[in-house]
Motif scaffolding. Structure first.
Motif, PDB file in Angstrom:
ATOM      1  N   LEU A  57      -4.889 -28.726 -11.742  1.00  0.00           N
ATOM      2  CA  LEU A  57      -4.550 -27.529 -11.123  1.00  0.00           C
ATOM      3  C   LEU A  57      -5.293 -26.800  -9.938  1.00  0.00           C
ATOM      4  CD1 LEU A  57      -2.777 -25.000 -11.457  1.00  0.00           C
ATOM      5  CD2 LEU A  57      -3.984 -24.098 -13.442  1.00  0.00           C
ATOM      6  N   SER A  58      -6.583 -27.004 -10.219  1.00  0.00           N
ATOM      7  CA  SER A  58      -7.571 -26.576  -9.290  1.00  0.00           C
ATOM      8  C   SER A  58      -7.507 -27.310  -7.981  1.00  0.00           C
ATOM      9  CB  SER A  58      -9.012 -26.617  -9.974  1.00  0.00           C
ATOM     10  OG  SER A  58      -9.938 -26.425  -8.864  1.00  0.00           O
ATOM     11  N   THR A  59      -7.232 -28.637  -7.967  1.00  0.00           N
ATOM     12  CA  THR A  59      -7.252 -29.293  -6.900  1.00  0.00           C
ATOM     13  C   THR A  59      -5.987 -28.994  -6.056  1.00  0.00           C
ATOM     14  OG1 THR A  59      -8.551 -31.266  -7.845  1.00  0.00           O
ATOM     15  CG2 THR A  59      -7.198 -31.455  -5.877  1.00  0.00           C
ATOM     16  N   PHE A  60      -4.854 -28.565  -6.745  1.00  0.00           N
ATOM     17  CA  PHE A  60      -3.829 -28.480  -6.084  1.00  0.00           C
ATOM     18  C   PHE A  60      -3.841 -26.922  -5.440  1.00  0.00           C
ATOM     19  CE2 PHE A  60       0.446 -26.487  -6.338  1.00  0.00           C
ATOM     20  CZ  PHE A  60       1.235 -27.238  -5.463  1.00  0.00           C
ATOM     21  N   VAL A  61      -4.097 -25.986  -6.127  1.00  0.00           N
ATOM     22  CA  VAL A  61      -4.214 -24.822  -5.498  1.00  0.00           C
ATOM     23  C   VAL A  61      -5.332 -24.651  -4.248  1.00  0.00           C
ATOM     24  CG1 VAL A  61      -5.164 -22.593  -6.024  1.00  0.00           C
ATOM     25  CG2 VAL A  61      -3.590 -23.686  -7.692  1.00  0.00           C
ATOM     26  N   SER A  62      -6.662 -25.352  -4.523  1.00  0.00           N
ATOM     27  CA  SER A  62      -7.416 -25.626  -3.759  1.00  0.00           C
ATOM     28  C   SER A  62      -6.987 -26.000  -2.213  1.00  0.00           C
ATOM     29  CB  SER A  62      -8.788 -26.145  -4.394  1.00  0.00           C
ATOM     30  OG  SER A  62      -9.290 -25.482  -5.381  1.00  0.00           O
ATOM     31  N   CYS A  63      -6.375 -27.135  -2.505  1.00  0.00           N
ATOM     32  CA  CYS A  63      -5.663 -27.833  -1.191  1.00  0.00           C
ATOM     33  C   CYS A  63      -4.927 -26.850  -0.439  1.00  0.00           C
ATOM     34  CB  CYS A  63      -4.959 -29.138  -1.506  1.00  0.00           C
ATOM     35  SG  CYS A  63      -6.084 -30.531  -2.246  1.00  0.00           S
ATOM     36  N   LEU A  64      -4.045 -26.270  -0.816  1.00  0.00           N
ATOM     37  CA  LEU A  64      -3.237 -25.324  -0.102  1.00  0.00           C
ATOM     38  C   LEU A  64      -4.013 -24.089   0.397  1.00  0.00           C
ATOM     39  CD1 LEU A  64      -0.185 -24.919  -2.708  1.00  0.00           C
ATOM     40  CD2 LEU A  64      -0.271 -26.548  -0.945  1.00  0.00           C
ATOM     41  N   GLY A  65      -4.921 -23.694  -0.347  1.00  0.00           N
ATOM     42  CA  GLY A  65      -5.821 -22.583  -0.007  1.00  0.00           C
ATOM     43  C   GLY A  65      -6.710 -22.861   1.194  1.00  0.00           C
ATOM     44  N   ALA A  66      -7.347 -24.076   1.052  1.00  0.00           N
ATOM     45  CA  ALA A  66      -8.282 -24.579   2.039  1.00  0.00           C
ATOM     46  C   ALA A  66      -7.637 -24.787   3.344  1.00  0.00           C
ATOM     47  CB  ALA A  66      -8.986 -25.586   1.545  1.00  0.00           C
ATOM     48  N   ALA A  72      -8.321 -22.820   6.786  1.00  0.00           N
ATOM     49  CA  ALA A  72      -8.939 -23.709   7.950  1.00  0.00           C
ATOM     50  C   ALA A  72      -8.124 -24.048   9.142  1.00  0.00           C
ATOM     51  CB  ALA A  72      -9.382 -25.171   7.364  1.00  0.00           C
ATOM     52  N   ARG A  73      -6.907 -24.080   8.764  1.00  0.00           N
ATOM     53  CA  ARG A  73      -5.783 -24.545   9.948  1.00  0.00           C
ATOM     54  C   ARG A  73      -4.760 -23.663  10.143  1.00  0.00           C
ATOM     55  NH1 ARG A  73      -8.594 -27.358  13.295  1.00  0.00           N
ATOM     56  NH2 ARG A  73      -9.775 -29.119  12.121  1.00  0.00           N
ATOM     57  N   LEU A  74      -4.623 -22.472   9.328  1.00  0.00           N
ATOM     58  CA  LEU A  74      -3.603 -21.494   9.815  1.00  0.00           C
ATOM     59  C   LEU A  74      -4.020 -20.270   9.865  1.00  0.00           C
ATOM     60  CD1 LEU A  74      -0.601 -22.729   7.267  1.00  0.00           C
ATOM     61  CD2 LEU A  74      -0.821 -23.133   9.543  1.00  0.00           C
ATOM     62  N   PHE A  88     -14.356 -29.023   5.000  1.00  0.00           N
ATOM     63  CA  PHE A  88     -14.029 -30.529   5.187  1.00  0.00           C
ATOM     64  C   PHE A  88     -12.743 -30.541   6.251  1.00  0.00           C
ATOM     65  CE2 PHE A  88     -12.133 -34.697   5.246  1.00  0.00           C
ATOM     66  CZ  PHE A  88     -13.304 -35.541   4.930  1.00  0.00           C
ATOM     67  N   PHE A  89     -11.836 -29.771   6.083  1.00  0.00           N
ATOM     68  CA  PHE A  89     -10.671 -29.641   6.828  1.00  0.00           C
ATOM     69  C   PHE A  89     -10.938 -29.068   8.340  1.00  0.00           C
ATOM     70  CE2 PHE A  89      -7.622 -28.963   2.981  1.00  0.00           C
ATOM     71  CZ  PHE A  89      -7.853 -30.201   2.628  1.00  0.00           C
ATOM     72  N   ARG A  90     -11.939 -28.450   8.408  1.00  0.00           N
ATOM     73  CA  ARG A  90     -12.297 -27.953   9.730  1.00  0.00           C
ATOM     74  C   ARG A  90     -12.944 -28.976  10.620  1.00  0.00           C
ATOM     75  NH1 ARG A  90     -14.680 -22.003   7.967  1.00  0.00           N
ATOM     76  NH2 ARG A  90     -12.850 -20.877   7.867  1.00  0.00           N
ATOM     77  N   THR A  91     -13.304 -30.067   9.807  1.00  0.00           N
ATOM     78  CA  THR A  91     -13.959 -31.042  10.887  1.00  0.00           C
ATOM     79  C   THR A  91     -13.090 -32.099  11.461  1.00  0.00           C
ATOM     80  OG1 THR A  91     -14.288 -32.447   8.749  1.00  0.00           O
ATOM     81  CG2 THR A  91     -16.121 -30.724   9.323  1.00  0.00           C
ATOM     82  N   ILE A  92     -11.843 -32.052  10.631  1.00  0.00           N
ATOM     83  CA  ILE A  92     -10.405 -33.154  11.200  1.00  0.00           C
ATOM     84  C   ILE A  92     -10.259 -32.604  12.551  1.00  0.00           C
ATOM     85  CG2 ILE A  92      -8.249 -33.722  10.569  1.00  0.00           C
ATOM     86  CD1 ILE A  92      -8.863 -33.223   7.837  1.00  0.00           C
ATOM     87  N   PRO A  93     -10.247 -33.579  13.567  1.00  0.00           N
ATOM     88  CA  PRO A  93      -9.848 -33.456  14.865  1.00  0.00           C
ATOM     89  C   PRO A  93      -8.598 -32.532  15.257  1.00  0.00           C
ATOM     90  CG  PRO A  93     -10.698 -35.505  14.846  1.00  0.00           C
ATOM     91  CD  PRO A  93     -10.542 -35.040  13.304  1.00  0.00           C
ATOM     92  N   LEU A  97      -0.252 -31.764   5.655  1.00  0.00           N
ATOM     93  CA  LEU A  97      -1.309 -31.596   4.629  1.00  0.00           C
ATOM     94  C   LEU A  97      -1.418 -32.961   3.820  1.00  0.00           C
ATOM     95  CD1 LEU A  97      -3.585 -30.385   2.997  1.00  0.00           C
ATOM     96  CD2 LEU A  97      -1.448 -29.395   1.734  1.00  0.00           C
ATOM     97  N   TRP A  98       0.325 -33.295   3.384  1.00  0.00           N
ATOM     98  CA  TRP A  98       0.309 -34.499   2.693  1.00  0.00           C
ATOM     99  C   TRP A  98       0.003 -35.908   3.453  1.00  0.00           C
ATOM    100  CZ3 TRP A  98       0.429 -35.777  -2.267  1.00  0.00           C
ATOM    101  CH2 TRP A  98       0.923 -37.033  -2.705  1.00  0.00           C
ATOM    102  N   ARG A  99       0.455 -35.965   4.629  1.00  0.00           N
ATOM    103  CA  ARG A  99       0.489 -37.399   5.269  1.00  0.00           C
ATOM    104  C   ARG A  99      -0.853 -37.408   6.091  1.00  0.00           C
ATOM    105  NH1 ARG A  99       5.459 -39.913   5.817  1.00  0.00           N
ATOM    106  NH2 ARG A  99       6.384 -39.845   3.977  1.00  0.00           N
ATOM    107  N   VAL A 100      -1.372 -36.451   6.616  1.00  0.00           N
ATOM    108  CA  VAL A 100      -2.472 -36.502   7.554  1.00  0.00           C
ATOM    109  C   VAL A 100      -3.823 -36.163   6.948  1.00  0.00           C
ATOM    110  CG1 VAL A 100      -3.430 -35.522   9.741  1.00  0.00           C
ATOM    111  CG2 VAL A 100      -1.106 -36.356   9.748  1.00  0.00           C
ATOM    112  N   VAL A 101      -3.853 -34.756   6.403  1.00  0.00           N
ATOM    113  CA  VAL A 101      -5.161 -34.291   5.972  1.00  0.00           C
ATOM    114  C   VAL A 101      -5.838 -34.781   4.663  1.00  0.00           C
ATOM    115  CG1 VAL A 101      -6.374 -32.180   5.117  1.00  0.00           C
ATOM    116  CG2 VAL A 101      -4.577 -32.102   7.146  1.00  0.00           C
ATOM    117  N   LEU A 102      -4.991 -34.828   3.613  1.00  0.00           N
ATOM    118  CA  LEU A 102      -5.382 -35.369   2.212  1.00  0.00           C
ATOM    119  C   LEU A 102      -5.686 -36.729   2.608  1.00  0.00           C
ATOM    120  CD1 LEU A 102      -2.846 -33.864  -0.064  1.00  0.00           C
ATOM    121  CD2 LEU A 102      -5.152 -33.085   0.703  1.00  0.00           C
ATOM    122  N   PRO A 103      -5.006 -37.978   3.174  1.00  0.00           N
ATOM    123  CA  PRO A 103      -5.723 -39.143   3.150  1.00  0.00           C
ATOM    124  C   PRO A 103      -6.795 -39.011   3.974  1.00  0.00           C
ATOM    125  CG  PRO A 103      -3.194 -39.210   3.927  1.00  0.00           C
ATOM    126  CD  PRO A 103      -3.638 -37.817   3.570  1.00  0.00           C
TER     127      PRO A 103
END
Length: 286
Positions: free
Chosen positions: A94-103, A107-109, A171-176, A194-200
């Motif tokens: 649950l924490s990872t799911f919420v944190s991925c969306l929030g981060a 970071a990118r929106l 970490f997301f902010r370091t992605i080009p 988020l699913w295809r680019v950021v998480l991998p």
């Protein structure tokens, strides 16, 4: 008189060698001090009660396995472990799911107040859980969530989410940025990016979160004792604490239970050690 180059090099090498030896000595000493409690726990678990009475810190004369047999088969040890696994899996997921969306949003929106939201989320890491025990207990009593898995999972997820958001945002902010622009030109939306680019690309950070958060939930005692009062839902650490209170004169038996309880998290850390170190360094260098 000219000093040979080899002599100059030797003089420089000797202080460097002394400094290196000193650093290694300090590290070895720190490692030994850190391992002393673990070594004491393991060695004590193999002693009989009589031997521990007169030999508390020495090596066991004979390795006794009766305590491990009692822990595994004379107590609801596996039921406690199952309850801990349920809480760890639920809270971390649950924490990872919420944190991925929030981060990703922070970071990118970019939106108005995103930096303030990130600062507040980061500041929550400094709030000790004990100050929230009383209001949470009153609220959970009114909602009927005492001694429920879902209520306890929500508490754990809330406690570990601030650190998760902080690490993932960094970490997301370091992605080009070019990767995001290319994905948008291909027609991908934010969720797909988020699913295809950021998480991998964030696998080291994600595995770090899994290890750190799993360790926190697995080893926690305070929340488990207060909010899981039903004996059938007692966690592993809470069970061992009761076990210790019931058999306070049998320290080797308690130590055997702690050794077995520590094994799953040690295995988890060793399995993901490489990614764990990479994840801790995430975002430190751009």
């Amino acid at each position: 008189m000219t000093v040979p180059a080899s002599t100059i090099a030797q003089r420089r090498w000797q202080p460097a060698r002394a400094d290196r030896a000193l650093k290694h000595g300090v590290l070895l000493l720190a490692t030994f001090l850190a391992l002393v409690p673990t070594l004491f726990m393991i060695l004590t678990s193999f002693k009989s009660d009589e031997e521990y009475t007169y030999n508390k810190v020495g090596l066991p004369q004979a390795f006794v396995l009766d305590h491990y047999d009692n822990v595994l088969f004379q107590s609801p040890f596996f039921a406690w472990m199952g309850n801990s696994v349920i809480l760890v899996a639920g809270a971390v997921a649950l924490s990872t799911f919420v944190s991925c969306l929030g981060a990703y949003a922070i970071a990118r929106l970019p939106f108005k107040g995103s930096n303030l939201l990130f600062s507040v989320s980061t500041a929550l890491m400094a709030v000790p859980p004990v100050v929230m025990i009383v209001p949470l207990f009153v609220l959970y009593t009114q909602l009927g969530l005492i001694s429920t898995y879902q209520g306890t999972i929500l508490i754990y997820a809330g406690l570990i989410t601030p650190f998760s958001v902080y690490l993932l945002t960094t970490f997301f902010r370091t992605i080009p940025r070019e990767l995001f622009e290319a994905a948008r030109m291909d027609g991908a939306g934010d969720l797909l990016i988020l699913w295809r680019v950021v998480l991998p690309l964030s696998l080291p950070a994600l595995l770090t979160l899994v290890v750190v958060n799993a360790l926190y939930v697995w080893n926690d005692l305070l929340i488990a004792i207060i909010f899981l009062q039903d004996d059938a839902k007692r966690t592993l650490m809470a069970g061992i604490s009761v076990f210790q209170g019931r058999y306070d004169n049998q320290i080797p038996l308690t130590m055997a239970g702690m050794v077995i309880a520590s094994a799953p998290m040690i295995i988890l850390y060793v399995a993901f050690q490489k990614y764990f170190i990479q994840g801790l360094m995430a975002g430190s260098v751009k």
